[in-house]
Write a protein that holds these residues in place. Sequence first.
Motif, mmCIF file in Angstrom:
data_model
loop_
_atom_site.group_PDB
_atom_site.id
_atom_site.type_symbol
_atom_site.label_atom_id
_atom_site.label_comp_id
_atom_site.label_asym_id
_atom_site.label_seq_id
_atom_site.Cartn_x
_atom_site.Cartn_y
_atom_site.Cartn_z
ATOM 1 N N CYS A 101 1.187 50.682 -13.258
ATOM 2 C CA CYS A 101 1.174 49.775 -14.411
ATOM 3 C C CYS A 101 0.503 50.431 -15.618
ATOM 4 N N LYS A 102 -0.502 51.261 -15.357
ATOM 5 C CA LYS A 102 -1.174 51.967 -16.451
ATOM 6 C C LYS A 102 -0.351 53.158 -16.921
ATOM 7 N N TYR A 103 0.213 53.899 -15.958
ATOM 8 C CA TYR A 103 0.954 55.107 -16.306
ATOM 9 C C TYR A 103 2.265 54.773 -17.017
ATOM 10 N N MET A 104 2.926 53.692 -16.589
ATOM 11 C CA MET A 104 4.167 53.275 -17.254
ATOM 12 C C MET A 104 3.904 52.961 -18.725
ATOM 13 N N ALA A 105 2.841 52.203 -18.964
ATOM 14 C CA ALA A 105 2.515 51.842 -20.346
ATOM 15 C C ALA A 105 2.289 53.094 -21.184
ATOM 16 N N ILE B 261 6.844 39.384 -12.650
ATOM 17 C CA ILE B 261 6.934 39.614 -14.090
ATOM 18 C C ILE B 261 5.614 40.203 -14.568
ATOM 19 N N LEU B 262 5.718 41.305 -15.302
ATOM 20 C CA LEU B 262 4.551 41.986 -15.849
ATOM 21 C C LEU B 262 4.558 41.858 -17.366
ATOM 22 N N VAL B 263 3.379 41.914 -17.973
ATOM 23 C CA VAL B 263 3.265 41.811 -19.425
ATOM 24 C C VAL B 263 2.289 42.857 -19.937
ATOM 25 N N LEU B 264 2.598 43.439 -21.083
ATOM 26 C CA LEU B 264 1.689 44.365 -21.754
ATOM 27 C C LEU B 264 1.049 43.603 -22.906
ATOM 28 N N LEU B 265 -0.156 43.133 -22.686
ATOM 29 C CA LEU B 265 -0.840 42.321 -23.692
ATOM 30 C C LEU B 265 -1.305 43.179 -24.862
ATOM 31 N N PRO B 266 -1.471 42.596 -26.050
ATOM 32 C CA PRO B 266 -1.912 43.365 -27.217
ATOM 33 C C PRO B 266 -3.198 44.135 -26.943
ATOM 34 N N ASN B 267 -3.222 45.392 -27.388
ATOM 35 C CA ASN B 267 -4.375 46.288 -27.253
ATOM 36 C C ASN B 267 -4.701 46.652 -25.806
ATOM 37 N N SER B 268 -3.761 46.388 -24.894
ATOM 38 C CA SER B 268 -3.975 46.722 -23.493
ATOM 39 C C SER B 268 -3.372 48.081 -23.170
ATOM 40 N N GLU B 269 -3.953 48.776 -22.198
ATOM 41 C CA GLU B 269 -3.457 50.098 -21.798
ATOM 42 C C GLU B 269 -2.645 50.037 -20.526
ATOM 43 N N ALA B 270 -2.447 48.835 -19.982
ATOM 44 C CA ALA B 270 -1.703 48.723 -18.726
ATOM 45 C C ALA B 270 -0.973 47.382 -18.658
ATOM 46 N N TYR B 271 0.147 47.386 -17.959
ATOM 47 C CA TYR B 271 0.834 46.132 -17.673
ATOM 48 C C TYR B 271 0.030 45.366 -16.630
#
Length: 613
Positions: A532-536, A585-595
């Motif tokens: 989740c972190k690497y994908m982002a 379902i995954l989400v990339l929230l604002p200012n986040s480094e990971a889904y």
Amino acid sequence: MSQTTQHDLIGIADVAAKIPGFISKVPNLLSGLKQAYLRTPNTPAGLGIAFERAVKRNPNGNALLFEDQKYTYNELNAWANQIAHYCLSIGAQKGDVIAVMVENRPELVASIIALAKIGVTAALVNTAQTGKVLVHSINLVNPIALIAGEECREAVDEIRNDLNLAADRFHWFADQATRQNAGTAPQGFINLASVIDEFPTFNPATTHSVKGKDGLFYIYTSGTTGLPKAVIFTNSRWTLAYGTYGHVLNLNEQDVMYVTLPLYHATGTVVCWCGVIAGAATLALRRKFSTSSFWKDVKKFDASAIGYVGELCRYLMDAPPSELEKGHRVKKMIGNGMRPNIWDKFKERFGVEEVLELYASSEGNVGFSNVFNFDNTVGFSPTPYAIIQFDKEKNEPIRDKKGWCMKVKKGEVGLLVGKITRRSPFDGYTDAEKNKSVIIKDMFKHGDSYFNTGDLVRDIGFRHAQFVDRLGDTFRWKGENVSTTEVENIVSEYAKIAEAVVYGVEIPNTNGRAGMAAITLADQAALDAADCKYMAAEFKKHLPAYAVPVFLRVQQKVETTGTFKYQKNKLKEQAYDPSQTDERILVLLPNSEAYCDLTADILKNIQAYKYRF
């Protein structure tokens, strides 16, 4: 787009009520329309001629403001002339292309003017592009040279061996005020600020040999599918925008237009700047939009007009009240994408009187402009167009028993198409096959041709329309067009992802649609926290920020139609609502480094606008 109301529909009485406020614009507008429509493909026309006319009108007035730099019309013209004469010295001639990759700053403006004066088409490269996409964009237009800003040098260095350019055709501007200090160019680049010093400052003789049919810009658009497409923007088309949008704005030498939109897009470089040149006014430029600095800059530059897209307006509305947002000179704004639910609130809060909302596309032949200053409309169109009934499931126009297309009734939504005529030509893409795919023939009679805009609009009467949505495989987010195919290609390169389907979904209180990817994992694969972190990180590395998917839906398999087309309509309808599916379902929230997993609490906060996407 909110549902239309009877109040939104426009009739003769509504237009009559607007006439008193419109009368003062008429002389200037008529002058502009004369220049716009009394032209042929072989008439001398374009940005170079119009800019030199503005120089004569206001030679010692400010043409350009940026940070603490100021350039009068004479100074900016002299600078552009030196660049133009240099380009001529290396063999550039009318019909050639030079790629320009510089962020919003004076060096970009001077370069654009210079190339316009010699009839060289400026390929305005999106400064957010990197890697394969950047290689494609530059090689696509076969440039004879590249002008890159220091801020883009790393992206150029990474791919320079893949570019079809001679080693001595890479030019460079230091990321500073190069008229005061040219800086030192890195190895492999010619310092353009230094080499132009020996060239003359007078207007090149070529300006008036540039004709309407000659190319002015290549502007990159995602079109409907695949990698970016280069749309030719001719001098004739620029003159049409200059004569209409430019003169509707009705600026003069005392006006200052503040623009934070990227000049590699037509809204900034054509619509906003046209109005400035038409009025011999001042362009106040910022490198990138900043909510916290917006009204500070308006005060600093004493701006009287602003350029906008919908996201910009939303960000300003979301910001806490500031004493700087009142007491300024801004009474006019021009752009597109103002949401109906904030239109009145925006005008009231910031004291704006005229919202010159417009509709146009880089490749299209139909345009609307809010010349009568109605609310909640892209405005009025003098160009021939139709709004036709359209079957979204079949992705084709609805035709009657005789095979003719049918127009929608007032208040209804349909597909906007622009009639292709000598006065409203379709200049098109660089690819002839793509041109064929967007032209609909025999719509209302044998032999007619219309450009398919790919946009759904509502007919609200008196040749006015409201924008509703985009069709096909492109959606708009953060003021940018996102190509789903481009994002699908990048997402699918992640080792654990076998297939990806990308589409846009609406988030409450935002403009456009956020990216969502329905992904199918490779055999036996599973996504853990590290993934989740690497994908982002990977998506952010290879895609512009606006194209990075906000949501991921992990599917067992991708549903397709009988012809193997993705079932995007169903995915769009279900969006990111966990109650619509039992899939992750995954989400990339604002200012986040990971889904992260989309929980009920996160969904509730998204719907309550707790996150600023």
